[in-house]
Design an enzyme around this catalytic site. Structure first.
Site, mmCIF file in Angstrom:
data_model
loop_
_atom_site.group_PDB
_atom_site.id
_atom_site.type_symbol
_atom_site.label_atom_id
_atom_site.label_comp_id
_atom_site.label_asym_id
_atom_site.label_seq_id
_atom_site.Cartn_x
_atom_site.Cartn_y
_atom_site.Cartn_z
ATOM 1 C CB CYS A 149 67.440 52.316 80.094
ATOM 2 S SG CYS A 149 66.716 50.801 79.516
ATOM 3 N NE ARG A 175 67.224 44.407 72.832
ATOM 4 C CZ ARG A 175 66.136 44.351 73.591
ATOM 5 N NH1 ARG A 175 65.524 43.214 73.756
ATOM 6 N NH2 ARG A 175 65.668 45.442 74.174
ATOM 7 C CD GLN A 199 62.100 48.060 73.190
ATOM 8 O OE1 GLN A 199 62.183 46.866 72.932
ATOM 9 N NE2 GLN A 199 62.819 48.616 74.151
ATOM 10 C CG ASP A 254 63.015 51.923 75.081
ATOM 11 O OD1 ASP A 254 62.586 51.591 76.191
ATOM 12 O OD2 ASP A 254 64.146 51.628 74.652
ATOM 13 C CG HIS A 286 62.995 54.848 80.289
ATOM 14 N ND1 HIS A 286 63.374 54.868 78.966
ATOM 15 C CD2 HIS A 286 63.330 53.623 80.771
ATOM 16 C CE1 HIS A 286 63.932 53.694 78.664
ATOM 17 N NE2 HIS A 286 63.919 52.933 79.728
ATOM 18 C CE LYS A 319 61.172 41.208 81.578
ATOM 19 N NZ LYS A 319 61.927 40.976 80.354
ATOM 20 C CG HIS A 357 63.037 50.522 82.588
ATOM 21 N ND1 HIS A 357 64.217 50.758 81.938
ATOM 22 C CD2 HIS A 357 63.333 50.555 83.911
ATOM 23 C CE1 HIS A 357 65.192 50.918 82.825
ATOM 24 N NE2 HIS A 357 64.679 50.802 84.031
HETATM 25 ZN ZN LIG Z 1 64.507 50.982 79.872
#
Ligand SMILES: [Zn+2]
Length: 413
Positions: free
Chosen positions: A107, A136, A154, A156, A158, A238, A284
């Site tokens: 992000c 992580r 991932q 990922d 946005h 979410k 996201h």
């Molecule tokens: Zn994000």
């Protein structure tokens, strides 16, 4: 047998080592599988108006402090020390400071791309995606094969847009989820909306707006969902998608979050029709989540018998004897030219041994070439996991394979 680690051993896909807990060593066959999934997702995201980007793995602490990750997610991040130069005394130890952290998600990096120049309303909705390498720091007791890792890639994505555009983006997301999951052989999934957690950024007023926007959009699209209190991300509520696998288990994979907080914290803005600055909403989204975990779930769901388009080797050509080798090689070269992932098994082995080995590796299609097949210019096609056998020509095989190897041909944005 359906444990993904055992399947990976039989199929020679990947392994784990004690000195890198929670991280995968990909073998050649495994990386072919990884790339086939990545390439499919790249085509899907492109068809849906996303642009691919790539951002650094390590980002400065100041950025994580601003995004709130340092305060709310610090324990889950790998902090990287940097050498600050030596003290006056030559023998003194260098000063190490913890200035950087490996990204647990992309992000803030995508925010940096958004802020790299002035943005206009004409660019809305601006959709960025990355196959982001994330780290992580999961506790060692919770690590479990591919299902929980410390390092993973991932999908990922946005989106920066206006509030009025959010519902359309949710609709696109659910359309992508449905078609992508179907391409992998999953036809059932369920939705959950996770609301504000105790540890969170921003005012209750912003959370009220974000939660009601998410709930109303999902309702308007006619989907059933469950509500879960306290389970949202720290920056926004979410939408979570859980798929059901062949063993009746449920896996949460896709996520979509509405975020009014990070745009405020980072003072994001675009120039609107009146020439004024306006704040975008940040969305996201991930469809697969961790690709490694996705592969673990997929292997177990299919017991290693993957859809042909994803399989690392899609078809093996097995000649019965030396006499049939030339015809087998002709078939091999033609399929290779077509872009099929094909192997030729010319070892001096009995055909039953060849079939046993290829079956153990879960190669979905096997073309057996005997002397009869040379005369008729055909091959005997077998489908792993079924008793089905077909005597077909090379042209017919090519025709079928073209469809089997391209999942994205049937994808519609
Ligand atoms: Zn994000």
């Amino acid at each position: 047998m359906s444990d993904h680690r055992e399947l990976a051993r039989d199929m020679d896909l990947f392994h784990f080592e004690e000195h890198s807990p929670g991280m995968v060593f990909w073998h050649p066959q495994g990386l072919k599988l990884f790339h086939s999934i990545e390439n499919f997702m790249r085509q899907v995201y492109q068809a849906c108006g996303f642009e691919e980007v790539r951002s650094p793995v390590a980002l400065n602490r100041s950025l994580w402090e601003r995004s709130g990750h340092w305060e709310k997610f610090r324990k889950g991040m790998f902090v990287v020390g940097s050498e600050e130069g030596k003290a006056d005394n030559e023998s003194a130890q260098p000063v190490i400071s913890s200035d950087y952290a490996l990204k647990p998600m992309s992000c803030p990096a995508h925010i940096a791309i958004y802020q790299s120049r002035k943005r206009s309303y004409r660019e809305n909705p601006m959709r960025l995606m990355e196959f982001g390498m994330c780290h992580r720091n999961e506790r060692s007791g919770t690590l479990s094969g591919c299902m929980r890792l410390r390092q993973f890639v991932q999908d990922d994505a946005h989106i920066f847009c206006r509030e009025s555009e959010v519902q359309n983006e949710i609709s696109n997301f659910l359309n992508m989820v449905q078609q992508v999951y179907a391409a992998f052989g999953y036809n059932q999934f369920s939705l959950q909306i996770s609301l504000r957690p105790e540890q969170r950024l921003g005012s209750d007023h912003l959370w009220d707006r974000a939660e009601s926007l998410l709930i109303q959009s999902v309702q308007a699209l006619g989907h059933n969902y469950q509500l879960a209190a306290n389970e949202g991300a720290f920056y926004g509520p979410k939408l979570e998608i859980s798929l059901q696998d062949a063993l009746g288990r449920s896996w949460q994979c896709g996520t979509f979050q509405i975020d009014f907080n990070l745009p405020q914290v980072f003072e994001l803005a675009f120039v609107n029709e009146q020439g004024e600055l306006e704040r975008p909403v940040m969305l996201h989204q991930a469809i697969l989540g961790s690709l490694e975990r996705w592969i673990g779930i997929l292997l177990e769901h299919h017991r290693g018998l993957l859809p042909v388009w994803a399989a690392p080797t899609q078809i093996a050509i097995a000649p019965i004897s030396d006499k049939t080798f030339v015809w087998a090689e002709t078939i091999f070269s033609r399929l290779k030219q077509l872009g099929v992932r094909v192997e030729l098994h010319d070892q001096d082995q009995t055909i039953s041994k060849k079939i046993r080995e290829l079956s153990k590796r879960r190669i979905p299609l096997i073309a057996i070439v005997g002397e009869q097949e040379i005369k008729s210019k055909t091959l005997n096609l077998r489908f792993l996991g079924t008793v089905e056998q077909q005597e077909i020509s090379l042209d017919q095989l090519e025709h079928r394979l073209v469809k089997l190897i391209t999942p994205s041909a049937s994808f519609s944005p």
